[in-house]
Structures are given as structure tokens and as C-alpha cells.
Design a protein around this motif. Structure first.
Motif, short mmCIF file in Angstrom:
data_model
loop_
_atom_site.label_atom_id
_atom_site.label_comp_id
_atom_site.label_asym_id
_atom_site.label_seq_id
_atom_site.Cartn_x
_atom_site.Cartn_y
_atom_site.Cartn_z
N LYS A 125 11.42 8.17 0.90
CA LYS A 125 10.68 7.95 -0.34
C LYS A 125 9.45 7.08 -0.07
O LYS A 125 9.48 6.20 0.79
CB LYS A 125 11.57 7.26 -1.38
N PRO A 126 8.37 7.28 -0.80
CA PRO A 126 7.18 6.43 -0.62
C PRO A 126 7.47 5.01 -1.06
O PRO A 126 8.33 4.76 -1.91
CB PRO A 126 6.13 7.11 -1.51
N ASP A 127 6.76 4.06 -0.49
CA ASP A 127 6.95 2.65 -0.84
C ASP A 127 6.53 2.38 -2.28
O ASP A 127 5.66 3.07 -2.82
CB ASP A 127 6.13 1.75 0.09
N PRO A 128 7.11 1.36 -2.91
CA PRO A 128 6.70 1.03 -4.28
C PRO A 128 5.29 0.45 -4.32
O PRO A 128 4.80 -0.11 -3.34
CB PRO A 128 7.74 0.00 -4.72
N ALA A 129 4.66 0.59 -5.46
CA ALA A 129 3.30 0.06 -5.64
C ALA A 129 3.31 -1.45 -5.50
O ALA A 129 4.29 -2.13 -5.85
CB ALA A 129 2.77 0.46 -7.01
N GLY A 130 2.22 -1.99 -4.98
CA GLY A 130 2.08 -3.44 -4.87
C GLY A 130 2.62 -4.02 -3.60
O GLY A 130 2.59 -5.24 -3.42
N THR A 131 3.15 -3.18 -2.68
CA THR A 131 3.71 -3.69 -1.43
C THR A 131 2.80 -3.32 -0.26
O THR A 131 2.04 -2.34 -0.31
CB THR A 131 5.11 -3.13 -1.18
N VAL A 132 2.88 -4.12 0.80
CA VAL A 132 2.02 -3.92 1.96
C VAL A 132 2.56 -2.75 2.78
O VAL A 132 3.75 -2.70 3.12
CB VAL A 132 1.98 -5.19 2.82
N ALA A 133 1.70 -1.81 3.10
CA ALA A 133 2.10 -0.65 3.89
C ALA A 133 2.65 -1.10 5.24
O ALA A 133 2.10 -1.99 5.89
CB ALA A 133 0.90 0.28 4.10
N GLY A 134 3.77 -0.51 5.65
CA GLY A 134 4.37 -0.84 6.94
C GLY A 134 5.26 -2.06 6.94
O GLY A 134 5.83 -2.40 7.98
#
Length: 627
Positions: A165-174
Motif C-alpha cells: 500500500k502507498p504511504d499515508p500523506a504527510g510522511t517522509v518517503a522511505g
């Protein structure tokens, strides 16, 4: 992947939401004090408002573990080491992302002599403890998340795997770090929590506050400037030393602390409990017939606080000083519906018969007390009872006032330690009795474990040169608060405490376990062959096993026999059988009286379930001539 059991007690650290003495949440910390950040970007404020209005209950959680915390060592979250504590956020997945509270408590090497305000040599030692800038423990020199810090979450917040699943909004990628949570008592009940770094618009609290802790000295005094570290001479209960009006509040219970070692108010609020104060005192005594050493002399003697921490997931109240046990320590770690109270004995030889007991007030009359030693329960009414004493696995008190399950465990290397139970329900207790050393002159359902055998051993690390050896004695009492009807499985709660949740982190933890296949049935019969005379009966014992990897539903065993010669064939329904499950049944067959029989009668047994191939067995019966 890093995997570790989730500890039953958590003893060290400070939180990014530390409350300064006299400081309330939402107020700016006083100038010159370290504190939690209060200035947030507009996006953070909008997010907090949205979360505050969102439902507080998540769909999943770890089944049967609603009171359990999930606490990770910093060493288990290596990808996040070096992060600012208030940049770490947590999410759970159940078809969509939901932010959940996370709390980071920092730890450091602390000097116990400094905490206790001892001067001179030979009166101190160092150890890992909570870091708290508002006490003499001080702030962690490394203000970021490091290997010995702790990350606290709640099991009831956990969700499903978000693999792919894609990461939630507002979080740093990786920055995504999955946490797999498993119950060793129910291995199929895996759940997941995900940790991230925030881009700056998310608060670690997720707009929630499971525990509210207010540390407050009376008369407007501040800690440590106005605290009497030396204590009051003598063992008399008056004058009171360092009185407090400190309180912990959750939606499940409330506790009042009048001083170090003194808890004098307890109210349970779950499930329609009447929320009245049922506690006279949480008593801690040395021996049963004297007031020489008890919770009241401990509070009047010298001591100090290691930490007072108020966070969204848990509160921590840690202090030292119990008369000549200068560094004897007690930590209260308080969650939404659970308290873990750990006592660290550090004292010279000669201290024995250690009692820790809840002594209830007259408001508890009508509640019932039960424990693992006795099969029945005892009504708390001030009329003496005689329960059988013995080593306790669990205790429970329940009534309209609410319920509480207590489980006490000891960690020690002292040889020959023994433990038994204590119970006293008596309106007029004959003095001297240690249960009367503080609080009222009555004992209503006073109960708890009594440890014996410590007297010949030194547990004070500052006396190593005097006594030669330093032994360890620690006791943790876990209290789980519940609704009026009580817990139907207090033994299970004790087993869960002995088998804490296991948390695994790292990339491999993200993927749910591979499907383990469909249900598959196995069937065995005893006997497989037999001789039988006319009119006689034979009992066939059948064992059905689900040897597959998932549950079998609508299971049954059918035994069919040639009706002309045998009676008793029938079908037996067994419902759902989980993976690895076993069911036992028996069928009685009787050989009819007949003029002639075939040499062999074949009886068929078939185990079946929905969408599963059946398992078959044949029983051969050889008729015998009548005598």
C-alpha cells in the motif's frame, strides 16, 4: 529483522510531552525549562482538529489484548534512530490509513546519589533510568531517538498488513518502518503498526490522550527547588513530608498520589462502574506486626523523583528512597486501563517479610475477592474470612464499583525466596498490625502477596564492599481495570502477562505470513479390527485432526454399518475445527442376533468438512459364534 518480546514493565525514559510542575497541557512551558513543542504549523493544527473529531476506536487491535502495550527498544527501530522524538508518527491500516498515538521516552545513565541528593563518596551508583529535564535526572544528552530509548504504542490500535500500500500523506518517503505484533498464545492473531517520520504536519499524539498525569506538590511548591530530599526525622506519620495532589486520569480509572509511596484514591470508571473511591491505601510494609517500616515511613524519609512523565500513550512516575533503603525505587507505568508497578529493593540485610497489598475502604463493601489458590470468592464486608494461603498466580476484586485483576511477578537471584498470600477483612483490627500504619483503622479486603526470605541478603549496590555481594530483588504488580461484572478469565490475563506480545521490525515484518494452505482432515479409528459375538457391543473411538493450515467448518464424522447385522451407525457434528485442532468422538456398535453372518462386516467412517476432501477409514468386524 529485529524481534523481541514486549516487556511487561517499562522503567526508563522521558517523553516529548513532559509536564513541568504546575504546568498544564496547552500552556507554554516556563522560560528556562525544556518541554514539549507547542508551536505547530497551520497544517498540524488542522490535522489535530480533524483527528480530535475522528472516532477513537479502530477496527482491529490484537484480539483479547486490549490492555496490553507495545513497547519497542530504540535498538529495534534502527532506521528511525537520530530522529527528533516529535517527528516520529504511527499509523495502522484497515482498508485505509489511520494515525494512532506513539510516545518516545528517552533514557540515559542517571546518578542515583544526585537523585537522592546524597553527598560524599560510597553513597551512590549509576544505572540506566528515565531522563526527565524537570527532575535531577536531567535531560538525555542525546535529544534524538537513540538505541536505549523506548517507543510506546497500544495493542488495541494495531491494524492489518499494509504490504504494497502507498504511504499515508504527510510522511517522509522511505521512512516507513513496519512493526509486526504477534501473540504467542494465539499465533494466528498477527497485527501491524507502521512508524514513519513526519514531514512536519502530524503530531505523534494523533490528537489522542489515553492518560492524563498531573504531578503537583501542595501549597504551590515546585520540584526540585522546594523539595525536602532529607526527609523528616522519626517514623511518626506526622508531619507529612512533601505532600502532593498528583493524579492520573484515564477513561477507565483514576488514581491519586499523596506522596511518594502513597496512593490513597482509586476509582474505576469502565462499563458503568460507579466511579467511587474504593481505596484506603496501597500498602507496602516490612513485617505484619509493626509500623517501623511501611509506606508512611518511606514517604516521610528522604528520597526524590527520577521522572514524572505525561504522554499520550502512558504516564511514568518514578522515585527512590525508602528509609535505610536509600535507593529502593518504585516505578508506576500507567496505561489506559492498566498499571504496571515495579519495586526495586536496594537495602542492607535484615529486611524481610515484604507485603504489598491493596487495602480497600468501606466504599468497597459488597465487592468480592478471589484468587488462584481458592476455588470460591469472599465478600468484602469487614467480617473475617479464612481463605487458603498460597503462592498467587492472580487476584481479582469485582463489584458494582468495577473490577481489577492483579498479577504479581518477582525477578530475583536470592536463593530460597518464597511467596504466600495475605488477606484481611476485618472492621476492627487489633493493633499492632502493619496494615493500619497509614489510612483508616479498618481492613476491608486487604490483599496481596507476601515475599519471605530476603532478610539475609544485601540488595544495595552501594554496600558491595561491606556485604561482599549484591543480590537482585524486583517485583512487578500488573493491575488491569475492568467493568463491574469482572474478568471471566483472570487466569488468562496472568498467562498473557507471562507471555507478552512479540514485536518484530524491519522490511520482512511488513509482509503478512504466506497462506498456509487449506484445511486438511486426518482420521484415525480404534480398534481398526475386532471380533464380536452376537448381542455384544463394540465401542469405536474416532480421532479427527485438522492437519491443514486453515480452519475447517461444518465438520462431522459419519459411521455407517450394514444395518442388517449391526446397530449404532450415525453422524456426529463437530462444527468449526481450527488449524491443528483435534476432536474426539466414540460410537457404540452392537452385533444383531442373526442366524448367519458373512465372515467380515465392513464399517465405514468418514470425516468431512465444507470444501475439504473427506478422510476415510474402514473398521473390520468378524462375527463370532454364540457360546
Amino acid at each position: 529483522m529485529t524481534e523481541a518480546p514486549i516487556a511487561a514493565s517499562h522503567r526508563v525514559g522521558w517523553c516529548f510531552t513532559v509536564r513541568m510542575p504546575g504546568h498544564r497541557k496547552g500552556e507554554q512551558p516556563k522560560q528556562g525549562h525544556s518541554g514539549f513543542r507547542l508551536v505547530w504549523p497551520l497544517a498540524a493544527l488542522l490535522t489535530a482538529l480533524a483527528l480530535a473529531t475522528a472516532p477513537t476506536a479502530f477496527a482491529l487491535g490484537v484480539p483479547g489484548r486490549s490492555s496490553d502495550p507495545v513497547v519497542l527498544a530504540g535498538s529495534q527501530v534502527t532506521p528511525l534512530i537520530g530522529s527528533e522524538p516529535d517527528s516520529v508518527v504511527a499509523f495502522a491500516w484497515d482498508g485505509s490509513w489511520r494515525q494512532i498515538p506513539v510516545q518516545i521516552d528517552e533514557r540515559k545513565i542517571i546518578d542515583y546519589g544526585t537523585i537522592r541528593q546524597f553527598t560524599g563518596t560510597g553513597r551512590t551508583f549509576q544505572g540506566v533510568g528515565y531522563a526527565d529535564p524537570s527532575t535531577l535526572a536531567g535531560a538525555d544528552p542525546d535529544p534524538t531517538l537513540d538505541a536505549d530509548d523506548e517507543v510506546a504504542l497500544m495493542a488495541f490500535d494495531a491494524g492489518r498488513s499494509a504490504w504494497g500500500k502507498p504511504d499515508p500523506a504527510g510522511t517522509v518517503a522511505g521512512s516507513r518502518l513496519p512493526v509486526r505484533i504477534e501473540d504467542p498464545l494465539a499465533p494466528t492473531n498477527e497485527r501491524f503498526i507502521y512508524l514513519f517520520r513526519s514531514k512536519g504536519g502530524l503530531q505523534p499524539s494523533a490528537g489522542q490522550n489515553y492518560v492524563e498525569y498531573e504531578f503537583a506538590l501542595r501549597n504551590g511548591l515546585s520540584y526540585p527547588a522546594d523539595y525536602n530530599f532529607a526527609g523528616t526525622a522519626g517514623s511518626a506519620p506526622s508531619p507529612r513530608n512533601n505532600p502532593e495532589d498528583s493524579r492520573v486520569t484515564t477513561d477507565a480509572y483514576e488514581l491519586d498520589f499523596e506522596s511518594r509511596w502513597i496512593t490513597d484514591d482509586m476509582r474505576i470508571k469502565l462499563g458503568g462502574a460507579n466511579a467511587i473511591d474504593i481505596l484506603d491505601g496501597d500498602k507496602t510494609t516490612v513485617g505484619l506486626t509493626s509500623c517501623g517500616r511501611n509506606e508512611d515511613t518511606f514517604r516521610n524519609g528522604g528520597g526524590g523523583f527520577i521522572a514524572n512523565i505525561d504522554g499520550p500513550v502512558r504516564a511514568i512516575r518514578s522515585y527512590t528512597g525508602a528509609n535505610s533503603g536509600n535507593h529502593t525505587q518504585r516505578d508506576h507505568v500507567l496505561y489506559r486501563s492498566r498499571q504496571e508497578m515495579t519495586s526495586f529493593l536496594r537495602v542492607h540485610p535484615g529486611i524481610d517479610n515484604l507485603l504489598t497489598a491493596f487495602d480497600f475502604s468501606s466504599a468497597a463493601v459488597g465487592m468480592t475477592y478471589s484468587n488462584s489458590v481458592n476455588s470460591g470468592s469472599f465478600t468484602i464486608d469487614g467480617v473475617p474470612d479464612s481463605p487458603i494461603p498460597g503462592a498467587l498466580d492472580w487476584e481479582q476484586v469485582t463489584g458494582p464499583q468495577g473490577s481489577m485483576v492483579n498479577v504479581t511477578r518477582t525477578t530475583t537471584d536470592i536463593p530460597g525466596i518464597s511467596s504466600t498470600s495475605f488477606y484481611l477483612d476485618q472492621t476492627n483490627v487489633l493493633a499492632p498490625h502493619s496494615i493500619l500504619c497509614s489510612g483508616d483503622a479498618h481492613a476491608y479486603g486487604a490483599s496481596g502477596p507476601l515475599a519471605q526470605g530476603t532478610g539475609a541478603y544485601n540488595t544495595d549496590p552501594t554496600r558491595a564492599e561491606i556485604d561482599g555481594s549484591v543480590y537482585r530483588f524486583e517485583g512487578t504488580r500488573t493491575t488491569i481495570f475492568g467493568p463491574p461484572q469482572g474478568d471471566s478469565s483472570p487466569g488468562l490475563r496472568a498467562s498473557q502477562i507471562d507471555n507478552p506480545l512479540v514485536a518484530s521490525t524491519g522490511g520482512a515484518a511488513d509482509r503478512p505470513k504466506e497462506p498456509v494452505g487449506r484445511a486438511r482432515l486426518g482420521l484415525s479409528v480404534r480398534p481398526g479390527a475386532a471380533r464380536l459375538r452376537p448381542g455384544r457391543a463394540l465401542t469405536i473411538r474416532l480421532t479427527m485432526r485438522n492437519v491443514g493450515g486453515s480452519a475447517a467448518t461444518r465438520t462431522r464424522i459419519c459411521v455407517s454399518a450394514p444395518r442388517r447385522f449391526l446397530t449404532g451407525g450415525r453422524c456426529l457434528s463437530m462444527g468449526r475445527v481450527g488449524a491443528g485442532g483435534v476432536r474426539y468422538r466414540s460410537v457404540k456398535l452392537r452385533l444383531r442376533r442373526s442366524g448367519s453372518y458373512p465372515r467380515k462386516l465392513r464399517v465405514k467412517a468418514v470425516a468431512s468438512a465444507a470444501a475439504v476432501s473427506p478422510a476415510r477409514r474402514t473398521i473390520v468386524i468378524r462375527p463370532m459364534r454364540s457360546r
